[in-house]
Structures are given as C-alpha cells and as structure tokens.
Scaffold this motif. Sequence first.
Motif, PDB file in Angstrom:
ATOM      1  N   ARG A 192      29.335  86.252 -10.989  1.00  0.00           N
ATOM      2  CA  ARG A 192      29.529  84.845 -10.649  1.00  0.00           C
ATOM      3  C   ARG A 192      30.377  84.741  -9.384  1.00  0.00           C
ATOM      4  NH1 ARG A 192      29.056  80.580 -14.058  1.00  0.00           N
ATOM      5  NH2 ARG A 192      29.161  81.984 -15.868  1.00  0.00           N
ATOM      6  N   GLY A 234      31.771  89.030 -17.695  1.00  0.00           N
ATOM      7  CA  GLY A 234      31.890  88.663 -16.298  1.00  0.00           C
ATOM      8  C   GLY A 234      33.116  89.293 -15.671  1.00  0.00           C
ATOM      9  N   SER A 235      34.208  88.521 -15.607  1.00  0.00           N
ATOM     10  CA  SER A 235      35.411  88.995 -14.925  1.00  0.00           C
ATOM     11  C   SER A 235      36.049  90.191 -15.604  1.00  0.00           C
ATOM     12  CB  SER A 235      36.426  87.854 -14.815  1.00  0.00           C
ATOM     13  OG  SER A 235      36.800  87.382 -16.102  1.00  0.00           O
ATOM     14  N   GLN A 236      35.798  90.374 -16.909  1.00  0.00           N
ATOM     15  CA  GLN A 236      36.352  91.540 -17.599  1.00  0.00           C
ATOM     16  C   GLN A 236      35.634  92.832 -17.201  1.00  0.00           C
ATOM     17  OE1 GLN A 236      39.000  91.715 -19.491  1.00  0.00           O
ATOM     18  NE2 GLN A 236      39.445  89.532 -19.564  1.00  0.00           N
ATOM     19  N   LEU A 259      35.990  93.539 -11.800  1.00  0.00           N
ATOM     20  CA  LEU A 259      37.397  93.303 -11.484  1.00  0.00           C
ATOM     21  C   LEU A 259      37.542  92.664 -10.098  1.00  0.00           C
ATOM     22  CD1 LEU A 259      38.875  96.700 -12.729  1.00  0.00           C
ATOM     23  CD2 LEU A 259      38.789  94.509 -13.963  1.00  0.00           C
ATOM     24  N   LYS A 260      37.989  91.418 -10.087  1.00  0.00           N
ATOM     25  CA  LYS A 260      38.043  90.669  -8.825  1.00  0.00           C
ATOM     26  C   LYS A 260      38.974  91.315  -7.815  1.00  0.00           C
ATOM     27  CE  LYS A 260      36.817  86.125 -10.677  1.00  0.00           C
ATOM     28  NZ  LYS A 260      37.252  84.711 -10.846  1.00  0.00           N
ATOM     29  N   ASP A 261      40.143  91.795  -8.258  1.00  0.00           N
ATOM     30  CA  ASP A 261      41.081  92.366  -7.300  1.00  0.00           C
ATOM     31  C   ASP A 261      40.557  93.674  -6.723  1.00  0.00           C
ATOM     32  OD1 ASP A 261      41.373  93.565  -9.779  1.00  0.00           O
ATOM     33  OD2 ASP A 261      43.533  93.834  -9.617  1.00  0.00           O
ATOM     34  N   THR A 294      26.379  80.402  -8.201  1.00  0.00           N
ATOM     35  CA  THR A 294      26.866  81.266  -7.126  1.00  0.00           C
ATOM     36  C   THR A 294      26.148  80.877  -5.839  1.00  0.00           C
ATOM     37  OG1 THR A 294      27.310  83.119  -8.608  1.00  0.00           O
ATOM     38  CG2 THR A 294      26.963  83.650  -6.291  1.00  0.00           C
ATOM     39  N   LEU A 347      30.253  86.155  -6.481  1.00  0.00           N
ATOM     40  CA  LEU A 347      30.587  87.359  -5.739  1.00  0.00           C
ATOM     41  C   LEU A 347      30.160  87.176  -4.285  1.00  0.00           C
ATOM     42  CD1 LEU A 347      31.487  90.414  -5.900  1.00  0.00           C
ATOM     43  CD2 LEU A 347      29.048  90.926  -6.068  1.00  0.00           C
ATOM     44  N   ASP A 373      35.763  92.112 -23.966  1.00  0.00           N
ATOM     45  CA  ASP A 373      36.403  92.993 -22.999  1.00  0.00           C
ATOM     46  C   ASP A 373      36.237  94.448 -23.414  1.00  0.00           C
ATOM     47  OD1 ASP A 373      38.318  93.452 -25.025  1.00  0.00           O
ATOM     48  OD2 ASP A 373      39.684  91.938 -24.224  1.00  0.00           O
TER      49      ASP A 373
END
Length: 215
Positions: free
Chosen positions: A20, A180-182, A185-187, A48, A22, A162
């Motif tokens: 999502r 998704g975010s789990q 990893l966004k960072d 997105t 990206l 997770d």
Amino acid sequence: MPKPFSFASLEDMPIIGILRKLPAAQLEKVVQLYQECGLSTLEITMNTQGASEMIRQLSDSFPQLNIGAGTVCKMSELEEAIDAGASFIVTPITDEKLISACKASGLPVFPGAFTPTEIYRAHEAGADMVKLFPAGLLGPKYIKDVQAPLDQIRLVPVGGVDLQNFCDFLQAGASAVGLGSQLFLKDAIAQQDWERLKKHFAAFVNKFRAYQAAL
C-alpha cells in the motif's frame, strides 16, 4: 489477459503481502527480494498512486507471482484492475455485484467480512476465500470458533497479523494470512536497507516452514 491465479502457490506459502502506497521507484527491488525469499502472492491496493500501472508492471516482470488488486470497492476500480492484468481481487467489504463481476471475469475474489453472518453471505455470493478484517480485534480463537460451524469457508485474516502470531492464525484454521506494514518494513524500505528487508521476509518463510514441518 491476466495469468491464472495459482492456488497451489498460495497453499504452499499462505502469505499474501499487501503493498500500500509504496513509491514506484522502489517497487521492483522490494518485489524481487519478496520473490527471492520464497513468497508468492502479492496484492497492490487500488488506493496506491499508480496502482494499475504497478500491477501491469509486476505481472510482466514477475510472471511466477500471483499479482492481485486490493481495496477494490467500486466497479470502476475493478475494471481498472482487470485491465491491468490482476490475477485476483481483494475487497475490504462484501459487495455482491463486485463478487459477481469477478466471477464473470474468471477472477478469484476475496471479499472482506467480520461477523459469521457476513462471512457466510460473502461465501454464498461466490467468494473463493473470505478476508476476515480486522482480525487483530478478534485473534486466532475467533477463527477456530467460526470454522467450527463454517469449515467449508476458507478464511484469510488481515489486520493485526504479524511475525509472532501468523502461524497461530493458520493453526486455528485460517487458509492464509494477509500482512501489510508488518511485512513490508517502511523504515527499511525508506533507507533502502535491502539486507534487513530480505532477512525479515525470510523470517516469515522460515517460521512457516518450521510450523509446516511440525504438523
């Protein structure tokens, strides 16, 4: 024409990665690592920017992956996804018209539901699998309780899943899980820390293989 969805690939590695928002510039690298680690099914959400082009691009570049469209709520979004070559459709809601349109197009569809009544309604409308959302509020025990009377329905919990608990959802009866975010990893992606991201993907694969071997 979209390539056929491989249920065998999903059964072998029952994780659906949800991408999502990206940045397009990082798309190919992230998905390359995803595939290298043994993950097989990927959903690009339609909220997105440039989602349709991403689906088209990934379908061409990674023909062995299941590439689908998520967060499909309108017929116009479904039409865009089909035109882009999505091989499956995920919705956060149960909409019989959308489900019927997917079936008419030969596309597997995983509509969203929460209660047993909604889950059964989605199944009766033609859902191939039902996205249980948000699953984090309910936990694995809810899956087990729902599957007791509705064991003919394949459930895919999403939200609150997770690395620590995804095998618990599978053990409770889920057919697959969505993350998704789990998972992405966004960072790590922002810092282009590809080694960290690859290790994180591999941790999911290794944990599932260990769970599978213990069955």
